[in-house]
Motif scaffolding. Structure first.
Motif, PDB file in Angstrom:
ATOM      1  N   UNK A   9       0.842  -1.210   0.000  1.00 44.46           N
ATOM      2  CA  UNK A   9       0.000   0.000   0.000  1.00 44.46           C
ATOM      3  C   UNK A   9       0.867   1.246   0.000  1.00 44.46           C
ATOM      4  N   UNK A  33      -5.347  -2.629 -16.318  1.00 41.65           N
ATOM      5  CA  UNK A  33      -4.813  -1.295 -16.606  1.00 41.65           C
ATOM      6  C   UNK A  33      -3.946  -0.829 -15.437  1.00 41.65           C
ATOM      7  N   UNK A  35      -2.579   2.932 -13.927  1.00 41.99           N
ATOM      8  CA  UNK A  35      -2.687   4.376 -13.995  1.00 41.99           C
ATOM      9  C   UNK A  35      -1.751   4.980 -12.950  1.00 41.99           C
ATOM     10  N   UNK A  37      -1.476   8.432 -10.531  1.00 37.41           N
ATOM     11  CA  UNK A  37      -2.261   9.576 -10.061  1.00 37.41           C
ATOM     12  C   UNK A  37      -1.393  10.463  -9.176  1.00 37.41           C
ATOM     13  N   UNK A  42      -6.385  13.718 -11.695  1.00 34.85           N
ATOM     14  CA  UNK A  42      -7.044  12.473 -12.014  1.00 34.85           C
ATOM     15  C   UNK A  42      -6.030  11.426 -12.428  1.00 34.85           C
ATOM     16  N   UNK A  43      -6.424  10.168 -12.438  1.00 32.58           N
ATOM     17  CA  UNK A  43      -5.503   9.121 -12.884  1.00 32.58           C
ATOM     18  C   UNK A  43      -5.099   9.315 -14.342  1.00 32.58           C
ATOM     19  N   UNK A  45      -3.410   7.310 -17.623  1.00 35.05           N
ATOM     20  CA  UNK A  45      -3.182   5.966 -18.166  1.00 35.05           C
ATOM     21  C   UNK A  45      -1.699   5.688 -18.397  1.00 35.05           C
ATOM     22  N   UNK A  48      -1.878  -1.073 -20.742  1.00 34.95           N
ATOM     23  CA  UNK A  48      -3.053  -1.932 -20.812  1.00 34.95           C
ATOM     24  C   UNK A  48      -2.662  -3.345 -21.234  1.00 34.95           C
ATOM     25  N   UNK A  91      -2.257   3.164  -9.532  1.00 34.14           N
ATOM     26  CA  UNK A  91      -3.524   2.452  -9.450  1.00 34.14           C
ATOM     27  C   UNK A  91      -3.577   1.356 -10.500  1.00 34.14           C
ATOM     28  N   UNK A 106     -14.487   0.049 -14.936  1.00 35.34           N
ATOM     29  CA  UNK A 106     -13.192  -0.459 -14.505  1.00 35.34           C
ATOM     30  C   UNK A 106     -13.215  -0.526 -12.985  1.00 35.34           C
ATOM     31  N   UNK A 108     -11.122  -0.587  -9.660  1.00 36.66           N
ATOM     32  CA  UNK A 108      -9.812  -0.129  -9.219  1.00 36.66           C
ATOM     33  C   UNK A 108      -9.416  -0.720  -7.875  1.00 36.66           C
ATOM     34  N   UNK A 109      -8.112  -0.933  -7.715  1.00 34.42           N
ATOM     35  CA  UNK A 109      -7.566  -1.196  -6.400  1.00 34.42           C
ATOM     36  C   UNK A 109      -7.356   0.125  -5.672  1.00 34.42           C
ATOM     37  N   UNK A 110      -6.899   0.040  -4.436  1.00 35.09           N
ATOM     38  CA  UNK A 110      -6.684   1.260  -3.643  1.00 35.09           C
ATOM     39  C   UNK A 110      -5.305   1.876  -3.877  1.00 35.09           C
ATOM     40  N   UNK A 113       0.995   3.906  -2.840  1.00 34.12           N
ATOM     41  CA  UNK A 113       1.543   5.265  -2.735  1.00 34.12           C
ATOM     42  C   UNK A 113       3.056   5.160  -2.699  1.00 34.12           C
TER      43      UNK A 113
ATOM     44  N   UNK B  43      -9.107   3.847  -4.140  1.00 38.40           N
ATOM     45  CA  UNK B  43      -9.200   3.911  -5.587  1.00 38.40           C
ATOM     46  C   UNK B  43     -10.571   4.394  -6.035  1.00 38.40           C
ATOM     47  N   UNK B 104     -10.718  13.493 -15.894  1.00 36.30           N
ATOM     48  CA  UNK B 104     -10.564  14.861 -15.449  1.00 36.30           C
ATOM     49  C   UNK B 104      -9.869  14.883 -14.093  1.00 36.30           C
TER      50      UNK B 104
END
Lengths: 117, 113
Positions: A9, A33, A35, A37, A42-43, A45, A48, A91, A106, A108-110, A113, B43, B104
């Motif tokens: 984490x 995917x 990502x 952040x 925002x996340x 990309x 993939x 992510x 989609x 997402x996992x948490x 960091x 997430x 966004x």
């Protein structure tokens, strides 16, 4: 498990070290995917996979970033020779089917960091 | 460049009121828009998907509209509750990669009792 699981984490590394981030997608999900952040954004990309095939890696910031999904399930994102600008939340997301337009949710996992000192 | 813009300022509203969040996009028009909720340290969680041929979509207290002429989507939460406080993200498919999402920055919503 029921959802997408990411580990660790939290990861703190010194500049120049290599790191590996793991993602366990939802069982049976074809698409995976990654990502990135940044804080307050925002996340963005990165890459993939459809099963074990990496179909798009256009978002990877540099050749220090490498991702794999050798058996079509668990994926690892590796960053070599980390730099301070790599600090962000990474992510992972999965979705049930593959290809086509993003007409599916989609999951997402948490995230992991990552802090580079 | 690809651009999808959301309310730049945080939105503070009183419990029970309707929250309206804006998502504007430029360049290419997406076939779909998706809305996600993100809580601190977590997430994004999928909420709703709306197609370009759908003007409106509802799910419980949530409503999304999609105006392809204005290049805009509006996200409404009616009868808002403090538990609705979170960041809400709008996303469309990438121009060159239909499967990836182009997000966004998100709008932070705070609902006060």
């Amino acid at each position: 498990g029921a959802g997408v699981s990411q580990s660790p984490r939290y990861k703190v590394a010194k500049r120049g070290q290599d790191v590996a981030l793991r993602c366990d997608p939802i069982s049976g999900h074809v698409s995976l995917f990654w990502y990135q952040q940044a804080l307050g954004q925002g996340p963005e990309f990165l890459t993939y996979f459809q099963n074990e095939a990496q179909l798009d890696k256009s978002g990877l910031p540099s050749d220090r970033f490498f991702a794999e999904r050798p058996e079509g399930s668990v994926s690892t994102l590796k960053i070599q020779r980390t730099q301070q600008e790599d600090s962000a939340v990474y992510l992972c997301a999965s979705s049930l089917a593959g290809g086509g337009k993003s007409n599916q949710p989609q999951h997402f996992g948490d995230g992991t960091r990552l802090s580079i000192l | 460049s690809q651009k999808i813009e959301q309310n730049s300022e945080a939105l503070n509203i009183q419990e029970g009121k309707t929250a309206t969040l804006t998502c504007n996009y430029t360049n290419y028009s997406p076939a779909y828009l998706q809305w996600y909720r993100q809580d601190p340290g977590r997430g994004p969680v999928f909420l709703l998907l709306i197609r370009e041929n759908e003007k409106e979509k509802r799910k419980e207290r949530l409503k999304v509209t999609f105006d392809t002429t204005l290049k805009q989507s509006l996200f409404h939460i009616t009868a808002s509750q403090p538990a609705d406080s979170a960041t809400y993200l709008c996303a469309r498919e990438g121009e060159n990669s239909g499967y990836a999402l182009n997000f966004g920055k998100g709008t932070s919503l705070l609902v006060t009792p």
